[in-house]
Design a protein around this motif. Structure first.
Motif, PDB file in Angstrom:
ATOM      1  N   ASN A  42      -3.286  -9.065   6.845  1.00  0.00           N
ATOM      2  CA  ASN A  42      -3.607 -10.464   6.560  1.00  0.00           C
ATOM      3  C   ASN A  42      -2.307 -11.246   6.755  1.00  0.00           C
ATOM      4  OD1 ASN A  42      -4.059 -12.992   5.449  1.00  0.00           O
ATOM      5  ND2 ASN A  42      -5.235 -12.221   3.706  1.00  0.00           N
TER       6      ASN A  42
ATOM      7  N   ASN B 165     -10.605  -5.809  -4.331  1.00  0.00           N
ATOM      8  CA  ASN B 165     -10.501  -6.877  -3.339  1.00  0.00           C
ATOM      9  C   ASN B 165     -10.910  -6.423  -1.941  1.00  0.00           C
ATOM     10  OD1 ASN B 165      -9.044  -9.516  -4.461  1.00  0.00           O
ATOM     11  ND2 ASN B 165      -8.221  -7.744  -5.551  1.00  0.00           N
ATOM     12  N   ASN B 166     -11.581  -5.268  -1.877  1.00  0.00           N
ATOM     13  CA  ASN B 166     -12.058  -4.712  -0.595  1.00  0.00           C
ATOM     14  C   ASN B 166     -10.922  -4.478   0.396  1.00  0.00           C
ATOM     15  OD1 ASN B 166     -14.855  -4.788  -1.354  1.00  0.00           O
ATOM     16  ND2 ASN B 166     -14.826  -6.993  -0.974  1.00  0.00           N
ATOM     17  N   LEU B 167      -9.749  -4.140  -0.132  1.00  0.00           N
ATOM     18  CA  LEU B 167      -8.597  -3.841   0.708  1.00  0.00           C
ATOM     19  C   LEU B 167      -8.347  -2.344   0.809  1.00  0.00           C
ATOM     20  CD1 LEU B 167      -6.154  -6.619  -0.554  1.00  0.00           C
ATOM     21  CD2 LEU B 167      -7.516  -6.623   1.538  1.00  0.00           C
ATOM     22  N   ASN B 168      -9.164  -1.562   0.132  1.00  0.00           N
ATOM     23  CA  ASN B 168      -9.047  -0.106   0.218  1.00  0.00           C
ATOM     24  C   ASN B 168     -10.304   0.518  -0.360  1.00  0.00           C
ATOM     25  OD1 ASN B 168      -7.626   2.472   0.699  1.00  0.00           O
ATOM     26  ND2 ASN B 168      -5.800   1.192   0.618  1.00  0.00           N
TER      27      ASN B 168
ATOM     28  N   SER C 240      -9.127  -0.693   4.099  1.00  0.00           N
ATOM     29  CA  SER C 240     -10.519  -0.312   3.823  1.00  0.00           C
ATOM     30  C   SER C 240     -11.247   0.218   5.047  1.00  0.00           C
ATOM     31  CB  SER C 240     -11.282  -1.528   3.275  1.00  0.00           C
ATOM     32  OG  SER C 240     -11.310  -2.575   4.245  1.00  0.00           O
TER      33      SER C 240
ATOM     34  N   ALA D 175      -6.662  -3.116  -5.267  1.00  0.00           N
ATOM     35  CA  ALA D 175      -6.948  -3.174  -3.827  1.00  0.00           C
ATOM     36  C   ALA D 175      -8.419  -2.880  -3.560  1.00  0.00           C
ATOM     37  CB  ALA D 175      -6.058  -2.189  -3.073  1.00  0.00           C
TER      38      ALA D 175
ATOM     39  N   ASN E 102      -1.994  -5.866   3.334  1.00  0.00           N
ATOM     40  CA  ASN E 102      -2.529  -4.800   4.181  1.00  0.00           C
ATOM     41  C   ASN E 102      -3.954  -4.468   3.756  1.00  0.00           C
ATOM     42  OD1 ASN E 102      -0.012  -3.741   5.760  1.00  0.00           O
ATOM     43  ND2 ASN E 102       0.676  -3.936   3.640  1.00  0.00           N
ATOM     44  N   ASP E 103      -4.808  -4.315   4.721  1.00  0.00           N
ATOM     45  CA  ASP E 103      -6.209  -3.968   4.469  1.00  0.00           C
ATOM     46  C   ASP E 103      -6.458  -2.541   4.955  1.00  0.00           C
ATOM     47  OD1 ASP E 103      -8.920  -3.670   4.271  1.00  0.00           O
ATOM     48  OD2 ASP E 103      -9.435  -5.554   5.263  1.00  0.00           O
TER      49      ASP E 103
END
Length: 621
Positions: A41, A417-420, A34, A414, A31-32
């Motif tokens: 994904n 990894n630019n996911l949040n 951000s 997260a 889940n992204d």
């Protein structure tokens, strides 16, 4: 990286970015969060469907092939269908009516996946008997298969190298029902992730969930009770109808090998199974792992899968329906007399063996670890992320789960990894809010201080106005007093003018008498002149006197005329003075009235100022 089928889509307009989907997800980093909505994904998503029920906003939507199936029907495609055993729990007492509806849509034959489960048990037992493995992880659940392929490829060696019951049935159709080998296969399924299994193996066309099917029935007014019952077109299963329920594999295998119950771990549910799998390699290494792991993603098994209608039902209701069918199917294979149980097993084995081949139902898997694109930060990078989250010591790590990850460490992972983003950290928000509140408090105190100063200045200004107002009132009172005195002086002047008017009136009488006297004197002078003329030389001196008297008389007339003109002018001026005095008196009265009104207004202003000052002092305090 291997591209996986999309089984869940996101309606970004409905997503509130509340992170509930992340909280429930067993593989949270697919889940992204951000952006403005939680994206997926799909190559890291295992398709478990847990987020579908967790999302209360309708932002997560299941993806299946129901619409494609209908278009295939419209195109007149040759089709057969396979029906998962969860149908008995989703369409109570009407799952055989469903077969008739399918055939009314043009489906030529309908097969029971439960019989595929009978074949699956045979495949498992033969594999265990022949290979004596240390551990076997059951693989009917495609979400668990995807999890192991992506996140725990070290378990691939333990994943049963056998097809799922659905794949057993489809391969059976291709191998033993030659009339249907080229037909499209529509799968009535409780699961979203099955689509990925079909793509991986290369068999299976339309994955249609029970949820989409029921929605179609409701929209089109389809009542299954209006259709008669139709048996499946393949041999009947026995207790393998239990395969959709937790422990169904174990109970079916125990029919052939009762001892296997003591070597099987039954485990299911997203809150349990993934933690169990994480520990399983260690347990295998220690030699304490079970021989068979009968595992499913969903807590109620396939009967409560994300594509079913049963998420809100009691497990008792669901299991009752499955058990009821189990008893009916066992009754069909029941025999009586000596060795009844043995003869029943042989009868079933004869049917199963007719459709089973050792090499037909094998399954291989892919190592999809490359799909897991999560990067690990260095210690320094992790510390930098913590600082961005306002975390500087152990007391700042609340692990409150508000972000959805369950702990601050995974939230930092997260973010890395630019996911949040740090803005979604509850502690960060609290810290930022506290900073903002502190700034607001300082600003409020400054405003209050400035306001108090303004109140003081305003009070002072109002008091100054009040003083000036009182001084003006006193001055107006003094003016009013002077006007009253002037009014009195004007009254005196008017009295004098009245006396002058009276005097000039009497002067007219005197002047009239004076003129009359001059005229008589003139007449006497005329008479005297006449008499003097008569007297001749002797009257000459008298004549001179008479002439002088006449001259005096004429002069008196002349002066009387001058005095008359003068008195007339005096009378005119007196009249002007009297008229102007009257006007001035009226003007003084008007000014006095204005001053009186102004004095009254001044008193009201003074009272209002006093009240306003009192209120300002109260507010200031």
């Amino acid at each position: 990286m291997n591209e996986l089928a999309k089984v869940i889509k996101v309606d970004k307009d409905k997503c509130l970015n509340c992170h509930s989907c992340i909280s429930i997800c067993p593989v949270k980093f697919c889940n992204d969060g951000s952006g403005e909505y939680i994206a997926i994904n799909h190559n890291m998503c295992i398709g478990c469907g847990a987020c579908l029920e967790e999302c209360d906003h309708g932002a997560r939507i299941l993806v299946d092939d129901f619409e494609e199936f209908l278009r295939g029907v419209d195109r007149g495609e040759a089709m057969v269908a396979i029906v998962a055993p969860a149908a008995a729990a989703n369409f109570p007492n009407q799952y055989l009516n469903l077969n008739t509806w399918l055939k009314s849509m043009g489906v030529e034959a309908v097969f029971d996946v439960s019989f595929g489960a009978e074949l699956t048990v045979r495949t498992y037992l033969e594999y265990i008997k022949k290979n004596n493995p240390q551990n076997v992880i059951a693989q009917p659940c495609p979400a668990l298969v995807s999890y192991i392929e992506i996140y725990q490829p070290e378990l691939l060696d333990y994943l049963a190298p056998a097809d799922s019951p659905m794949m057993h049935v489809m391969k059976m159709i291709k191998r033993y029902y030659s009339q249907y080998k080229d037909h499209k296969i529509v799968i009535l399924s409780p699961c979203l992730a099955k689509k990925r299994e079909f793509e991986a193996v290369g068999i299976g066309d339309y994955n249609v969930t029970y949820k989409s099917l029921n929605k179609h029935f409701e929209e089109q007014g389809v009542n299954l009770a209006d259709y008669s019952e139709s048996d499946f077109d393949n041999p009947e299963a026995e207790r393998a109808v239990l395969f959709s329920t937790p422990g169904g594999l174990m109970r079916t295998a125990a029919r052939e090998n009762p001892d296997i119950i003591h070597h099987t771990r039954k485990i299911e549910g997203i809150h349990t199974i993934y933690h169990y799998l994480d520990k399983l390699p260690e347990m295998v290494e220690q030699g304490v792992a079970p021989l068979l792991v009968d595992c499913l993603n969903c807590e109620m098994g396939c009967n409560g899968g994300p594509g079913t209608l049963n998420q809100d039902k009691s497990p008792d209701e669901i299991e009752y329906l499955i058990e009821e069918r189990n008893q009916k199917m066992q009754e069909k294979y029941k025999t009586v007399g000596p060795l009844a149980d043995l003869r029943r097993k042989r009868s079933l084995a004869k049917v199963v063996n007719k459709y089973w081949e050792e090499s037909l139902y094998g399954r291989s898997y892919q190592n999809l670890a490359a799909n897991n694109q999560l990067l690990e930060p260095s210690l320094a990078e992790r510390e930098e992320i913590y600082r961005s989250m306002d975390k500087y010591d152990e007391d700042d790590f609340y692990n409150c789960s508000a972000c959805g990850y369950g702990n601050c460490e995974d939230m930092a992972l997260a973010i890395y990894n630019n996911l949040n983003s740090a803005e979604n950290c509850h502690f960060y928000l609290a810290e930022e809010l506290e900073k903002e509140l502190k700034i607001n408090q300082e600003m409020r105190e400054k405003r209050e201080e400035n306001l108090a100063d303004s109140f003081v200045e305003l009070t002072k200004g109002i008091k100054d106005i009040d003083i000036a107002n009182n001084e003006m009132a006193e001055e107006m009172l003094e003016i009013s007093t002077k006007i009253n005195i002037m009014n009195e002086d004007i009254d005196t002047l008017k009295a004098l003018i009245s006396d002058i008017e009276e005097f000039t009136g009497k002067s007219d009488e005197i002047l009239t008498k004076l003129v009359d006297g001059a005229e008589q004197t003139n007449l006497l002078a005329l008479n005297a002149s006449i008499e003097a003329a008569r007297a001749g030389q002797h009257g000459r001196g008298f004549a001179i006197v008479a002439e002088n008297i006449k001259g005096l008389s004429d002069q008196s007339n002349q002066e009387a005329d001058n005095i008359g003109n003068f008195l007339t002018k005096i009378e005119n001026k007196v009249e002007d003075i009297n008229s102007r005095s009257t006007e001035v008196t009226e003007e003084f009265k008007t000014v006095a009235s204005i001053i009186q009104n102004a004095s009254a207004s001044s008193e009201e202003i003074s009272a209002m100022n006093t009240e306003l000052v009192n209120k300002i002092e109260e507010i200031s305090e």
